[in-house]
Scaffold this motif. Structure first.
Motif, mmCIF file in Angstrom:
data_model
loop_
_atom_site.group_PDB
_atom_site.id
_atom_site.type_symbol
_atom_site.label_atom_id
_atom_site.label_comp_id
_atom_site.label_asym_id
_atom_site.label_seq_id
_atom_site.Cartn_x
_atom_site.Cartn_y
_atom_site.Cartn_z
ATOM 1 N N VAL A 262 0.835 -1.205 0.000
ATOM 2 C CA VAL A 262 0.000 0.000 0.000
ATOM 3 C C VAL A 262 0.868 1.253 0.000
ATOM 4 C CG1 VAL A 262 -1.793 1.294 1.193
ATOM 5 C CG2 VAL A 262 -1.853 -1.201 1.223
ATOM 6 N N ALA A 263 1.908 1.248 0.820
ATOM 7 C CA ALA A 263 2.810 2.407 0.887
ATOM 8 C C ALA A 263 3.431 2.692 -0.474
ATOM 9 C CB ALA A 263 3.894 2.159 1.934
ATOM 10 N N THR A 264 3.817 1.622 -1.155
ATOM 11 C CA THR A 264 4.403 1.778 -2.488
ATOM 12 C C THR A 264 3.389 2.383 -3.463
ATOM 13 O OG1 THR A 264 5.818 -0.133 -2.099
ATOM 14 C CG2 THR A 264 5.552 0.587 -4.386
ATOM 15 N N HIS A 265 2.144 1.937 -3.367
ATOM 16 C CA HIS A 265 1.103 2.487 -4.246
ATOM 17 C C HIS A 265 0.879 3.979 -3.985
ATOM 18 C CE1 HIS A 265 -0.362 -1.666 -5.411
ATOM 19 N NE2 HIS A 265 -0.365 -1.009 -6.547
ATOM 20 N N ILE A 266 0.938 4.375 -2.721
ATOM 21 C CA ILE A 266 0.769 5.799 -2.410
ATOM 22 C C ILE A 266 1.875 6.610 -3.074
ATOM 23 C CG2 ILE A 266 0.876 7.517 -0.563
ATOM 24 C CD1 ILE A 266 -0.494 5.526 1.280
ATOM 25 N N MET A 267 3.106 6.122 -2.951
ATOM 26 C CA MET A 267 4.224 6.858 -3.541
ATOM 27 C C MET A 267 4.132 6.883 -5.063
ATOM 28 S SD MET A 267 8.307 6.244 -3.427
ATOM 29 C CE MET A 267 7.991 4.911 -4.555
ATOM 30 N N ARG A 268 3.842 5.741 -5.657
ATOM 31 C CA ARG A 268 3.723 5.667 -7.119
ATOM 32 C C ARG A 268 2.612 6.583 -7.639
ATOM 33 N NH1 ARG A 268 7.478 2.317 -7.985
ATOM 34 N NH2 ARG A 268 7.238 0.078 -8.423
ATOM 35 N N GLY A 269 1.467 6.539 -6.988
ATOM 36 C CA GLY A 269 0.341 7.386 -7.413
ATOM 37 C C GLY A 269 0.732 8.850 -7.413
ATOM 38 N N GLY B 217 8.615 11.743 2.456
ATOM 39 C CA GLY B 217 9.987 12.099 2.117
ATOM 40 C C GLY B 217 10.368 11.618 0.728
ATOM 41 N N PHE B 218 10.034 10.386 0.432
ATOM 42 C CA PHE B 218 10.357 9.845 -0.895
ATOM 43 C C PHE B 218 9.550 10.544 -1.985
ATOM 44 C CE2 PHE B 218 13.245 6.214 -0.545
ATOM 45 C CZ PHE B 218 13.349 6.094 0.831
ATOM 46 N N ILE B 219 8.335 10.920 -1.680
ATOM 47 C CA ILE B 219 7.509 11.640 -2.652
ATOM 48 C C ILE B 219 8.117 13.004 -2.963
ATOM 49 C CG2 ILE B 219 5.310 12.840 -3.000
ATOM 50 C CD1 ILE B 219 3.915 10.561 -1.554
ATOM 51 N N VAL B 220 8.406 13.741 -1.898
ATOM 52 C CA VAL B 220 8.865 15.116 -2.072
ATOM 53 C C VAL B 220 10.215 15.188 -2.785
ATOM 54 C CG1 VAL B 220 9.836 17.003 -0.746
ATOM 55 C CG2 VAL B 220 7.543 16.207 -0.263
ATOM 56 N N VAL B 221 11.138 14.335 -2.397
ATOM 57 C CA VAL B 221 12.435 14.336 -3.066
ATOM 58 C C VAL B 221 12.291 13.780 -4.483
ATOM 59 C CG1 VAL B 221 14.803 13.474 -2.975
ATOM 60 C CG2 VAL B 221 13.661 14.196 -0.883
ATOM 61 N N ASP C 146 13.420 15.530 -8.189
ATOM 62 C CA ASP C 146 14.329 14.887 -9.121
ATOM 63 C C ASP C 146 13.762 13.547 -9.612
ATOM 64 O OD1 ASP C 146 16.420 13.942 -10.568
ATOM 65 O OD2 ASP C 146 17.918 14.110 -8.989
ATOM 66 N N PRO C 147 12.884 13.621 -10.624
ATOM 67 C CA PRO C 147 12.183 12.427 -11.119
ATOM 68 C C PRO C 147 13.147 11.365 -11.651
ATOM 69 C CG PRO C 147 11.188 14.437 -11.987
ATOM 70 C CD PRO C 147 12.475 14.831 -11.333
ATOM 71 N N ALA C 148 14.289 11.795 -12.141
ATOM 72 C CA ALA C 148 15.241 10.835 -12.723
ATOM 73 C C ALA C 148 15.735 9.833 -11.682
ATOM 74 C CB ALA C 148 16.415 11.591 -13.345
ATOM 75 N N THR C 149 16.216 10.355 -10.558
ATOM 76 C CA THR C 149 16.749 9.455 -9.535
ATOM 77 C C THR C 149 15.627 8.812 -8.713
ATOM 78 O OG1 THR C 149 16.969 11.198 -7.887
ATOM 79 C CG2 THR C 149 18.846 10.837 -9.346
ATOM 80 N N ALA C 150 14.405 9.325 -8.869
ATOM 81 C CA ALA C 150 13.279 8.749 -8.138
ATOM 82 C C ALA C 150 13.087 7.279 -8.532
ATOM 83 C CB ALA C 150 12.012 9.543 -8.407
ATOM 84 N N LYS C 151 13.280 6.990 -9.795
ATOM 85 C CA LYS C 151 13.133 5.602 -10.262
ATOM 86 C C LYS C 151 14.206 4.718 -9.649
ATOM 87 C CE LYS C 151 10.539 6.240 -14.459
ATOM 88 N NZ LYS C 151 10.172 5.561 -15.708
ATOM 89 N N ALA C 152 15.409 5.288 -9.552
ATOM 90 C CA ALA C 152 16.520 4.534 -8.984
ATOM 91 C C ALA C 152 16.332 4.299 -7.489
ATOM 92 C CB ALA C 152 17.840 5.261 -9.247
ATOM 93 N N ASP C 153 15.450 5.082 -6.860
ATOM 94 C CA ASP C 153 15.241 4.958 -5.423
ATOM 95 C C ASP C 153 14.216 3.882 -5.062
ATOM 96 O OD1 ASP C 153 17.099 6.813 -4.631
ATOM 97 O OD2 ASP C 153 15.700 8.496 -4.630
ATOM 98 N N ALA C 154 13.709 3.163 -6.038
ATOM 99 C CA ALA C 154 12.653 2.180 -5.793
ATOM 100 C C ALA C 154 13.085 1.109 -4.784
ATOM 101 C CB ALA C 154 12.225 1.529 -7.104
ATOM 102 N N ARG C 155 14.278 0.574 -4.976
ATOM 103 C CA ARG C 155 14.765 -0.475 -4.065
ATOM 104 C C ARG C 155 15.059 0.108 -2.694
ATOM 105 N NH1 ARG C 155 19.364 -3.803 -7.067
ATOM 106 N NH2 ARG C 155 18.426 -5.598 -6.028
ATOM 107 N N ARG D 54 21.412 8.332 1.771
ATOM 108 C CA ARG D 54 20.209 8.733 1.034
ATOM 109 C C ARG D 54 18.940 8.287 1.764
ATOM 110 N NH1 ARG D 54 18.951 11.397 -3.174
ATOM 111 N NH2 ARG D 54 17.123 10.857 -4.440
ATOM 112 N N ALA D 55 18.946 7.085 2.319
ATOM 113 C CA ALA D 55 17.772 6.598 3.058
ATOM 114 C C ALA D 55 17.484 7.512 4.247
ATOM 115 C CB ALA D 55 17.996 5.161 3.519
ATOM 116 N N ILE D 56 18.536 7.911 4.926
ATOM 117 C CA ILE D 56 18.372 8.792 6.087
ATOM 118 C C ILE D 56 17.851 10.160 5.658
ATOM 119 C CG2 ILE D 56 19.631 10.047 7.890
ATOM 120 C CD1 ILE D 56 21.528 7.532 7.989
#
Lengths: 191, 191
Positions: free
Chosen positions: A93-100, A155-159, A163-172, B147-149
Motif C-alpha cells: 500500500v505504501a508503495t502504491h501511495i508513492m507511485r500514485g 519524504g520519498f515523494i517530495v524528493v 528529481d524524477p530521474a533518480t526517483a526511479k533509482a530509489d525504488a529499491r 540517502r535513506a536517512i
DNA sequence: ACCTGAACACCGTTCAAGT
DNA sequence: ACCTGAACACCGTTCAAGT
C-alpha cells in the motif's frame, strides 16, 4: 430568433458550462504545464469563456485548486493489495501511495503547495489503516505506525518530485527503508 | 556643491548598496512574511531604493532566492554531535538537520519551492557522511544509508512545515523512526 | 559604476451591467 | 441564473536615460 442565442457571444449568452467541466479543464492544464500554468485567464481562454465566468462556477483560485486536488484524489482508485504477510501488504500500500503521487507529479506538487498532500493520499490511507489493524495494532500503536509510515513515504515523494530521474533509482531504497520502518512497529509474530 | 550628491535622490545618486545588504534584507523579508512576501518591489521599498536597483546588484528574483538560500545554509553552523555509539551520533545529526529546517520554516519552504532543499541541508550533510564512514560503511552501502536517512528526514521536514503544531509532537516518532532506518543500514557490531 | 522611472506583459479579484 | 468587459491593485522584467 431566439435559437440564435445559443451561439451568440457577449454578456448574457449561455456557454453551457458546469463546475465539473471547469475542474476537469483545470486539472488538464496542471498536468500539462504544472501548477503555474493554472491561471484564471488561461483556464477561461481554454474554455472559450470570459475570465470571470470561472468565479461564478467554482469561486476563487484557492477553491479551484481544492477542487482539482479532490478530483485527482478521487481518481486514485482503490488498488489491489499484494502480499501474504502483514509487512508485505503494508509495504504494498505504501508503495502504491508513492507511485500514485509520482505518476502525477504536477498535481502532487500543486497539492503540496497548498498543504493538501494528505488529502491526495487519503483514499489509500484508509487501506493502510485496515492493513495495520489486520497486523494486530490498535490504538496509539496503530496511529503511530500509520504516521511513521506516511511521514517516510512523504519524504520519498517530495524528493522524488524534485528529481524524477533518480526517483526511479530509489525504488529499491524505498522498499527496504519502508520495510525497516514497518518492521519496527509490528508485533513480533507479525514480522 | 558636490557633497549634496550623497543625499540627493533620483537617477545616478549613490545609495551605497551592496549585494550582501540586499540578500540580508531579502532573508529578513522571507523570515517575517514567508516566500510570497519576497517581491522585488517590496524589497526595494524596504531598502529605500528603486525596484530595478535589485537587478543591478543580485539579478533576477530566481538568483536572489538562490542567494538567500545560500546565506541561510551558511548560517546553519556546524553543530556539536552528541552520543557515543554510531547510531546515537548519526541520529543526532539527522535530528539537527530536521530541527534547523523547522526552526526556519519560511526559508525552508522557499528553498523547497525552488528545489533547493538539499542545498539547505548540505553543511550538516557532510557531518552525516563523516559519521556514516566512522560507523564502518563504505562505497555503495554508505551512499545508500546516507540517502535513506536524508529521504526519511525530508518527510518529517515537509510534513512538519505543513503543520508546525503536530511537528513538535512528532519528535519522539522521529527519533524512533530514524533509528529504525539507521539500524537497518549499520553493520552488526555497530548497532 | 550605480541608480532611476516608464513601460510591457502578465497576474487575481471585484463589480456593475447585460440577457 | 449565467456571463460579460472594465477596472483595480498587484506582479517580474527590460531598457533607455541619468550622474
Amino acid at each position: 430568433m431566439p435559437a440564435a442565442a445559443a451561439t451568440a457571444s457577449g454578456p448574457g449568452r449561455r456557454a453551457g458550462l458546469d463546475p465539473d467541466e471547469v475542474v476537469a479543464a483545470a486539472l488538464a492544464l496542471v498536468e500539462a504545464g504544472g501548477p503555474e500554468a493554472l491561471t484564471m485567464r488561461k483556464l477561461a481562454a481554454e474554455l472559450g469563456v470570459g475570465t470571470t465566468t470561472i468565479y461564478w462556477h467554482v469561486g476563487s483560485r484557492e477553491e479551484l485548486i481544492a477542487a482539482v486536488v479532490r478530483r485527482r484524489s478521487e481518481q486514485q482508485a482503490a488498488t489491489p493489495i499484494r502480499g501474504a504477510t502483514p509487512i508485505d501488504r503494508i509495504a504494498s500500500v505504501a508503495t502504491h501511495i508513492m507511485r500514485g503521487a509520482l505518476d502525477h507529479p504536477q498535481v502532487t506538487t500543486l497539492a503540496y503547495q497548498v498543504g493538501a498532500l494528505s488529502e491526495l493520499e487519503q483514499p489509500l490511507e484508509e487501506a493502510l489503516v485496515a492493513e495495520i489493524a489486520a497486523a494486530g495494532l490498535r490504538g496509539r500503536a496503530a496511529a503511530d505506525a500509520l504516521r511513521a509510515i506516511l511521514l517516510t513515504v512523504a519524504g520519498f515523494i517530495v524528493v522524488g518530485l524534485e528529481d524524477p530521474a533518480t526517483a526511479k533509482a530509489d525504488a529499491r531504497l524505498f522498499d527496504r527503508t519502508i520495510r525497516a520502518v514497518i518492521a519496527d512497529r509490528l508485533p513480533e509474530e507479525a514480522s
